[in-house]
Design an enzyme around this catalytic site. Structure first.
Site, PDB file in Angstrom:
ATOM      1  N   HIS A  88       0.874  -1.192   0.000  1.00 26.63           N
ATOM      2  CA  HIS A  88       0.000   0.000   0.000  1.00 26.63           C
ATOM      3  C   HIS A  88       0.903   1.232   0.000  1.00 26.63           C
ATOM      4  O   HIS A  88       1.656   1.443  -0.953  1.00 26.63           O
ATOM      5  CB  HIS A  88      -0.929  -0.106   1.214  1.00 26.63           C
ATOM      6  CG  HIS A  88      -2.063   0.868   1.260  1.00 26.63           C
ATOM      7  ND1 HIS A  88      -2.444   1.631   0.197  1.00 26.63           N
ATOM      8  CD2 HIS A  88      -2.908   1.205   2.284  1.00 26.63           C
ATOM      9  CE1 HIS A  88      -3.475   2.393   0.543  1.00 26.63           C
ATOM     10  NE2 HIS A  88      -3.768   2.159   1.808  1.00 26.63           N
ATOM     11  N   HIS A 129      -2.314  -2.250  -9.700  1.00 22.14           N
ATOM     12  CA  HIS A 129      -3.238  -1.630  -8.757  1.00 22.14           C
ATOM     13  C   HIS A 129      -4.503  -2.470  -8.738  1.00 22.14           C
ATOM     14  O   HIS A 129      -4.903  -3.008  -9.767  1.00 22.14           O
ATOM     15  CB  HIS A 129      -3.570  -0.197  -9.206  1.00 22.14           C
ATOM     16  CG  HIS A 129      -4.138   0.633  -8.113  1.00 22.14           C
ATOM     17  ND1 HIS A 129      -5.465   0.622  -7.794  1.00 22.14           N
ATOM     18  CD2 HIS A 129      -3.540   1.494  -7.249  1.00 22.14           C
ATOM     19  CE1 HIS A 129      -5.664   1.437  -6.785  1.00 22.14           C
ATOM     20  NE2 HIS A 129      -4.523   1.981  -6.432  1.00 22.14           N
ATOM     21  N   ASP A 178       2.959   5.410  -6.860  1.00 18.60           N
ATOM     22  CA  ASP A 178       4.212   5.270  -6.127  1.00 18.60           C
ATOM     23  C   ASP A 178       5.439   5.105  -7.009  1.00 18.60           C
ATOM     24  O   ASP A 178       6.559   5.134  -6.516  1.00 18.60           O
ATOM     25  CB  ASP A 178       4.126   4.062  -5.183  1.00 18.60           C
ATOM     26  CG  ASP A 178       3.173   4.336  -4.043  1.00 18.60           C
ATOM     27  OD1 ASP A 178       3.266   5.433  -3.480  1.00 18.60           O
ATOM     28  OD2 ASP A 178       2.342   3.467  -3.732  1.00 18.60           O
TER      29      ASP A 178
HETATM   30  N1  ACO Z   1       4.751  -7.004 -10.571  1.00 17.79           N
HETATM   31  C1  ACO Z   1       4.609  -8.198 -11.174  1.00 17.79           C
HETATM   32  N2  ACO Z   1       3.455  -8.873 -11.246  1.00 17.79           N
HETATM   33  C2  ACO Z   1       2.391  -8.305 -10.680  1.00 17.79           C
HETATM   34  C3  ACO Z   1       2.439  -7.047 -10.039  1.00 17.79           C
HETATM   35  C4  ACO Z   1       3.689  -6.394  -9.992  1.00 17.79           C
HETATM   36  N3  ACO Z   1       3.823  -5.211  -9.410  1.00 17.79           N
HETATM   37  N4  ACO Z   1       1.217  -6.735  -9.563  1.00 17.79           N
HETATM   38  C5  ACO Z   1       0.413  -7.741  -9.887  1.00 17.79           C
HETATM   39  N5  ACO Z   1       1.112  -8.698 -10.583  1.00 17.79           N
HETATM   40  C6  ACO Z   1       0.591  -9.931 -11.155  1.00 17.79           C
HETATM   41  C7  ACO Z   1       0.238 -10.934 -10.080  1.00 17.79           C
HETATM   42  O1  ACO Z   1       1.325 -11.767  -9.764  1.00 17.79           O
HETATM   43  C8  ACO Z   1      -0.905 -11.660 -10.725  1.00 17.79           C
HETATM   44  O2  ACO Z   1      -0.351 -12.535 -11.700  1.00 17.79           O
HETATM   45  P1  ACO Z   1      -1.062 -13.991 -11.962  1.00 17.79           P
HETATM   46  O3  ACO Z   1      -2.412 -13.642 -12.524  1.00 17.79           O
HETATM   47  O4  ACO Z   1      -0.149 -14.652 -12.912  1.00 17.79           O
HETATM   48  O5  ACO Z   1      -1.136 -14.651 -10.627  1.00 17.79           O
HETATM   49  C9  ACO Z   1      -1.654 -10.575 -11.505  1.00 17.79           C
HETATM   50  O6  ACO Z   1      -0.651  -9.588 -11.798  1.00 17.79           O
HETATM   51  C10 ACO Z   1      -2.788  -9.944 -10.734  1.00 17.79           C
HETATM   52  O7  ACO Z   1      -2.263  -9.405  -9.535  1.00 17.79           O
HETATM   53  P2  ACO Z   1      -2.937  -9.454  -8.113  1.00 17.79           P
HETATM   54  O8  ACO Z   1      -1.888  -9.598  -7.066  1.00 17.79           O
HETATM   55  O9  ACO Z   1      -4.055 -10.475  -8.119  1.00 17.79           O
HETATM   56  O10 ACO Z   1      -3.579  -8.022  -8.060  1.00 17.79           O
HETATM   57  P3  ACO Z   1      -4.132  -7.309  -6.777  1.00 17.79           P
HETATM   58  O11 ACO Z   1      -5.221  -6.417  -7.237  1.00 17.79           O
HETATM   59  O12 ACO Z   1      -4.454  -8.281  -5.703  1.00 17.79           O
HETATM   60  O13 ACO Z   1      -2.881  -6.474  -6.270  1.00 17.79           O
HETATM   61  C11 ACO Z   1      -1.339  -4.758  -5.877  1.00 17.79           C
HETATM   62  C12 ACO Z   1      -2.706  -5.119  -6.453  1.00 17.79           C
HETATM   63  C13 ACO Z   1      -1.233  -5.224  -4.418  1.00 17.79           C
HETATM   64  C14 ACO Z   1      -1.180  -3.238  -5.886  1.00 17.79           C
HETATM   65  C15 ACO Z   1      -0.250  -5.440  -6.739  1.00 17.79           C
HETATM   66  O14 ACO Z   1      -0.345  -5.006  -8.086  1.00 17.79           O
HETATM   67  C16 ACO Z   1       1.157  -5.173  -6.209  1.00 17.79           C
HETATM   68  O15 ACO Z   1       1.587  -5.846  -5.278  1.00 17.79           O
HETATM   69  N6  ACO Z   1       1.890  -4.160  -6.787  1.00 17.79           N
HETATM   70  C17 ACO Z   1       3.186  -3.809  -6.290  1.00 17.79           C
HETATM   71  C18 ACO Z   1       3.087  -3.000  -5.016  1.00 17.79           C
HETATM   72  C19 ACO Z   1       2.602  -1.594  -5.263  1.00 17.79           C
HETATM   73  O16 ACO Z   1       3.112  -0.877  -6.137  1.00 17.79           O
HETATM   74  N7  ACO Z   1       1.643  -1.166  -4.449  1.00 17.79           N
HETATM   75  C20 ACO Z   1       1.117   0.216  -4.493  1.00 17.79           C
HETATM   76  C21 ACO Z   1      -0.280   0.235  -4.943  1.00 17.79           C
HETATM   77  S1  ACO Z   1      -0.836   1.888  -5.050  1.00 17.79           S
HETATM   78  C22 ACO Z   1      -1.224   2.278  -3.456  1.00 17.79           C
HETATM   79  O17 ACO Z   1      -1.555   1.475  -2.631  1.00 17.79           O
HETATM   80  C23 ACO Z   1      -1.115   3.630  -3.118  1.00 17.79           C
END
Ligand code: ACO
Length: 428
Positions: A267, A306, A362
């Site tokens: 987050h 996201h 971010d």
């Molecule tokens: N890098 C690589 N792969 C990713 C990323 C990433 N940053 N984010 C998601 N994926 C992949 C997942 O592994 C998943 O792949 P799969 O379908 O093969 O299993 C797919 O994309 C879907 O991702 P989820 O984790 O199901 O998406 P979710 O909506 O649960 O997560 C989140 C969103 C937590 C923001 C995620 O994208 C992440 O961890 N990003 C990196 C951390 C980040 O930048 N967070 C800031 C968010 S903005 C904020 O809070 C202000």
């Protein structure tokens, strides 16, 4: 055409019609679907709230597919260009932009509540110099709850208004003092002649100058970053503020809970994680290998993806432009080239395209913060300061909503059925 959904229960052959309002059915309407009188009724199961609205809100509109973000109807791009953080905070909390007199009164109220109890200084001494500033922020917000015992009257609108002002006013002071403590520097008291971001910069960075000169470009950049971070509807930390607040806990502890949620690297902690990632990659030539490792599942590309945006985060677009203005003053952050290369490769790579992974707020904000002289640990704090206004607007809306009650999700129990206790000496 009726705005209803007809559900047929194949266990009983019975049909049910439930209303669709604003594209939503009420989960409680499913309870009438039963196999017998004793049956509890059907529940919806939605881990991580992937498809469940927890409230009706008038504060922030977000269309993740189209990349749209609006506060009270105003596009984020227009607010970032023309408004100030304090005006946006007023908008979020009151629902309308202030007129001149309202804005002046609001700014006056905020600037005359920036001081914190001297006890907080002594509380700071209880921390090790290297304590993470987010841990301290969480603790200080909870500590303020012990000073303002009258804040517990949360059903009283005037009480909420007063403590909303106090919290917005004091966030920069407690954040700056936590930073000064970690450096062993004397604390700087708020200067009410300065703007909200200018005062914060002075409390952080003033050394011996009798009058700290805030660079106008950096002051405006910080204000724009504050605007961009002020609210983002029902995210993890806002849901924490609403959830804890729904127990009628006071706003200080409700926001301590929200800050704790924001601290997490998935987050608000992501901006810090992005910088650590860029440092680890070290050079543009290592970017392809890093992307390959992400695709193998060996880590995430922090600052990408996201839960709601399946398009370029509109805040990231504004921040990318802002970065150029800041770097003109501070000099370019050497990690920028790595970030640009990461973005270029990721946006043309099937793995990221298929999953609709775009830069989020971010991805570039940490680069700006670092260029402005903030240590990495302060990044999530820089997120928490402006988000306080969003949390407070959402918290108040929740308390005023006659449909809301104490938040209490259901569960699907999948543990063992009833069994008898076995004394210790009889266990196998
Ligand atoms: N890098 C690589 N792969 C990713 C990323 C990433 N940053 N984010 C998601 N994926 C992949 C997942 O592994 C998943 O792949 P799969 O379908 O093969 O299993 C797919 O994309 C879907 O991702 P989820 O984790 O199901 O998406 P979710 O909506 O649960 O997560 C989140 C969103 C937590 C923001 C995620 O994208 C992440 O961890 N990003 C990196 C951390 C980040 O930048 N967070 C800031 C968010 S903005 C904020 O809070 C202000």
């Amino acid at each position: 055409m009726a705005d209803t959904l007809t559900i047929t229960d194949n266990r009983t052959g019975k049909s049910y019609e439930v209303p669709i309002i604003d594209g939503t059915i009420r989960a409680a309407d499913l309870r009438q679907i039963k196999v017998g009188a004793e049956d509890f009724g059907v529940m919806s199961y939605d881990p991580a709230f992937m498809n469940t609205a927890s409230c009706r809100s008038k504060i922030t509109y977000l269309d993740g597919d189209a990349g749209i973000l609006r506060y009270r109807g105003y596009p984020i791009e227009q607010l970032a260009e023309h408004s100030t953080y304090l005006e946006v905070a007023y908008l979020l909390i009151h629902g309308e932009l202030p007129d001149k007199a309202q804005l002046a009164a609001w700014q006056h109220s905020i600037t005359t509540h920036t001081f914190v109890h001297e006890f907080l200084k002594r509380a700071l001494e209880g921390y090790r110099y290297d304590a993470h500033p987010m841990g301290r922020l969480v603790a200080f917000l909870a500590t303020l709850s012990t000073f303002y015992t009258d804040a517990k009257d949360v059903r009283n609108a005037e009480c909420r208004r007063m403590h909303t002002i106090r919290i917005i006013a004091k966030m920069p002071t407690i954040a700056a003092w936590a930073y000064r403590h970690s450096l062993g520097r004397p604390y700087i008291y708020p200067n009410n002649e300065l703007s909200y971001p200018g005062n914060f910069l002075a409390m952080l960075f003033q050394i011996a100058e009798p009058k700290f000169k805030v660079h106008p470009v950096l002051e405006r950049a910080l204000d724009v970053l504050f605007i961009l971070h002020a609210d983002h509807e029902q995210n993890c930390s806002t849901s924490a503020a609403r959830g804890v607040g729904s127990a009628e806990s006071d706003p200080y502890v409700s926001l301590a809970a929200a800050s704790a949620a924001l601290y997490g690297p998935l987050h608000g902690g992501a901006n810090e994680a992005v910088l650590r990632m860029l440092k680890k990659i070290g050079s543009v030539k290592n970017v392809p290998d890093f992307i390959a490792s992400v695709k193998k599942g060996e880590g995430k590309l922090m600052g990408f993806g996201h839960r709601v945006y399946k398009n370029y985060d509109p805040r990231a677009k504004v921040i990318k432009r802002l970065a150029d203005q800041v770097f003109d003053v501070t000099g370019k952050n050497p990690l920028l080239d790595i970030a640009l290369e990461l973005e270029k490769i990721a946006l043309s790579d099937d793995y990221f395209i298929k999953r609709k992974l775009y830069p989020n707020v971010d991805f570039y904000s940490g680069l700006i913060y670092q260029a402005m002289g903030f240590p990495m640990e302060m990044f999530p704090v820089l997120f928490a300061i402006p988000r306080a206004s969003g949390w407070l607007a959402q918290w108040s809306e929740m308390l005023e909503d006659p449909e809301q009650k104490i938040a209490r999700p259901r569960q699907v129990y999948i543990g063992v059925d009833e069994r008898n206790y076995v004394p210790l000496d009889k266990r196998g």
